[in-house]
Design a protein around this motif. Structure first.
Motif, PDB file in Angstrom:
ATOM      1  N   PHE A 290     -13.562 -64.460   4.022  1.00 32.21           N
ATOM      2  CA  PHE A 290     -14.562 -65.521   3.883  1.00 32.21           C
ATOM      3  C   PHE A 290     -14.133 -66.758   4.683  1.00 32.21           C
ATOM      4  O   PHE A 290     -14.938 -67.368   5.391  1.00 32.21           O
ATOM      5  N   LEU A 291     -12.855 -67.126   4.583  1.00 30.47           N
ATOM      6  CA  LEU A 291     -12.351 -68.284   5.320  1.00 30.47           C
ATOM      7  C   LEU A 291     -12.436 -68.053   6.823  1.00 30.47           C
ATOM      8  O   LEU A 291     -12.785 -68.969   7.582  1.00 30.47           O
ATOM      9  N   ARG A 292     -12.132 -66.848   7.274  1.00 28.77           N
ATOM     10  CA  ARG A 292     -12.204 -66.550   8.705  1.00 28.77           C
ATOM     11  C   ARG A 292     -13.650 -66.676   9.209  1.00 28.77           C
ATOM     12  O   ARG A 292     -13.890 -67.209  10.298  1.00 28.77           O
ATOM     13  N   ARG A 293     -14.606 -66.186   8.424  1.00 27.45           N
ATOM     14  CA  ARG A 293     -16.005 -66.285   8.839  1.00 27.45           C
ATOM     15  C   ARG A 293     -16.456 -67.736   8.891  1.00 27.45           C
ATOM     16  O   ARG A 293     -17.163 -68.150   9.816  1.00 27.45           O
ATOM     17  N   GLN A 294     -16.043 -68.525   7.896  1.00 30.09           N
ATOM     18  CA  GLN A 294     -16.421 -69.933   7.875  1.00 30.09           C
ATOM     19  C   GLN A 294     -15.817 -70.686   9.057  1.00 30.09           C
ATOM     20  O   GLN A 294     -16.475 -71.522   9.687  1.00 30.09           O
ATOM     21  N   ALA A 295     -14.557 -70.390   9.375  1.00 29.87           N
ATOM     22  CA  ALA A 295     -13.895 -71.054  10.507  1.00 29.87           C
ATOM     23  C   ALA A 295     -14.559 -70.669  11.827  1.00 29.87           C
ATOM     24  O   ALA A 295     -14.741 -71.499  12.720  1.00 29.87           O
ATOM     25  N   ALA A 296     -14.926 -69.384  11.952  1.00 30.74           N
ATOM     26  CA  ALA A 296     -15.599 -68.939  13.170  1.00 30.74           C
ATOM     27  C   ALA A 296     -16.951 -69.628  13.331  1.00 30.74           C
ATOM     28  O   ALA A 296     -17.332 -70.040  14.432  1.00 30.74           O
ATOM     29  N   ALA A 297     -17.683 -69.772  12.230  1.00 32.87           N
ATOM     30  CA  ALA A 297     -18.977 -70.452  12.279  1.00 32.87           C
ATOM     31  C   ALA A 297     -18.804 -71.919  12.646  1.00 32.87           C
ATOM     32  O   ALA A 297     -19.607 -72.486  13.405  1.00 32.87           O
ATOM     33  N   GLU A 298     -17.744 -72.548  12.128  1.00 28.94           N
ATOM     34  CA  GLU A 298     -17.495 -73.955  12.442  1.00 28.94           C
ATOM     35  C   GLU A 298     -17.136 -74.130  13.914  1.00 28.94           C
ATOM     36  O   GLU A 298     -17.597 -75.074  14.563  1.00 28.94           O
ATOM     37  N   ARG A 299     -16.330 -73.209  14.452  1.00 29.40           N
ATOM     38  CA  ARG A 299     -15.983 -73.288  15.881  1.00 29.40           C
ATOM     39  C   ARG A 299     -17.229 -73.114  16.745  1.00 29.40           C
ATOM     40  O   ARG A 299     -17.406 -73.798  17.744  1.00 29.40           O
ATOM     41  N   SER A 300     -18.081 -72.173  16.364  1.00 32.80           N
ATOM     42  CA  SER A 300     -19.294 -71.917  17.132  1.00 32.80           C
ATOM     43  C   SER A 300     -20.218 -73.128  17.112  1.00 32.80           C
ATOM     44  O   SER A 300     -20.783 -73.507  18.140  1.00 32.80           O
ATOM     45  N   ALA A 301     -20.339 -73.766  15.935  1.00 29.95           N
ATOM     46  CA  ALA A 301     -21.189 -74.952  15.823  1.00 29.95           C
ATOM     47  C   ALA A 301     -20.630 -76.110  16.652  1.00 29.95           C
ATOM     48  O   ALA A 301     -21.374 -76.842  17.307  1.00 29.95           O
ATOM     49  N   ALA A 302     -19.299 -76.255  16.646  1.00 23.89           N
ATOM     50  CA  ALA A 302     -18.674 -77.331  17.422  1.00 23.89           C
ATOM     51  C   ALA A 302     -18.874 -77.107  18.919  1.00 23.89           C
ATOM     52  O   ALA A 302     -19.119 -78.035  19.677  1.00 23.89           O
TER      53      ALA A 302
END
Length: 308
Positions: A290-302
């Motif tokens: 779950f943390l990996r998916r959230q971090a990936a989504a945050e990187r993509s948004a940034a």
């Protein structure tokens, strides 16, 4: 279009998360030479150079970063789908005990609450532990540390995005003391100290164009943590060295301003880490994914925000 396997994408993800081929080789338990050979084969098949690498450094190329910004979120989703489809695990549940610093747990908490909305049967015990004790010896399921401090033999998952330490002060203090253009311009006597639980005073670390500089604060007040140092800075007691996240509200309303921005690079940020033998835990593995998916989504948004 070239064929890629999940294991190849996971290899690249491990290199990025670990920051080096050596770190990836330890996590994957394969020789560094094998890592290097597999990356070279993958780059040749993609006709794309993923990394710029020397004997001392490793960094994603611009093309490599663009590729991974799209590929890694997909990888996380595929791995989660395969894990669920395999029937190897029941629904997450039970207790997870995690230790970390006060600031780190504050960043983790929103993610914990979001995870519990998906899995309400999971309970968390978040224990403040600035000493960063041995998680195995103290009976914790996982710990929370900056990426650079995670032991190499641990499995790690990113928590939030990169972190950046900055120097802040009130506009009045900057007007009085002057705006420094180099870390050596800072008067240590005006720098507020923050003490780690070990008793060590945090050194102010700066870097620009491969040059690193340290400043050791010797100001009028030394505080027990960076949150207190920020509070003292609000009262114009001195300059404070804190995370950008911690000071965000004060900066937004103009109560504080930053100095030496170009000397304050981003760090990798926090990692949830745990020993390999705990990877069989249904709940811990689900939370890490779950943390990996959230971090990936945050990187993509940034990345999208920077492109606009």
């Amino acid at each position: 279009m070239p064929d890629l396997s999940l294991s190849e994408l996971r290899l690249v993800a491990e290199i990025v998360e670990g920051g080096s081929f050596r770190a990836a080789s330890i996590r994957l338990d394969v020789p560094p030479s094998t890592i290097s050979r597999r990356v070279a084969t993958l780059e040749a098949r993609l006709d794309l150079r993923l990394f710029n690498r020397t004997t001392r450094s490793l960094a994603l190329t611009e093309e490599g970063r663009a590729f991974l910004d799209r590929a890694l979120p997909a990888l996380a989703e595929l791995e989660a789908a395969l894990t669920e489809a395999s029937g190897r695990r029941a629904a997450p549940g039970g207790l997870l005990r995690i230790n970390g610093s006060t600031g780190g747990l504050a960043i983790l908490l929103p993610l914990v609450l979001a995870f519990r909305r998906l899995h309400p049967s999971v309970r968390f015990d978040l224990v403040e532990d600035g000493q960063l004790s041995d998680i195995v010896g103290q009976g914790f399921d996982a710990g929370l540390r900056l990426a650079e401090d995670v032991p190499a033999d641990m499995i790690a998952a990113p928590v939030g995005g990169p972190q950046r330490f900055i120097v802040v002060a009130t506009p009045a203090l900057v007007a009085e003391a002057g705006r420094p253009s180099h870390p050596s311009d800072l008067d240590p006597g005006r720098c507020l100290g923050a003490r780690l639980p070990s008793g060590r005073i945090i050194a102010w670390e700066f870097a620009r164009r491969e040059k690193a500089v340290s400043v050791h604060p010797a100001g009028p007040v030394t505080l027990g943590d960076t949150a207190l140092a920020l509070e003292a800075a609000r009262g114009s007691a001195g300059f404070a060295y804190v995370t950008e996240r911690l000071a965000a509200a004060d900066l937004k309303r103009g109560a504080l301003v930053t100095v030496l921005d170009d000397w304050c690079p981003s760090l990798e940020g926090l990692r949830l880490y745990y020993p390999r033998h705990r990877n069989g835990s249904v709940t811990l593995r689900a939370f890490a994914e779950f943390l990996r998916r959230q971090a990936a989504a945050e990187r993509s948004a940034a990345t999208s925000a920077r492109a606009m």
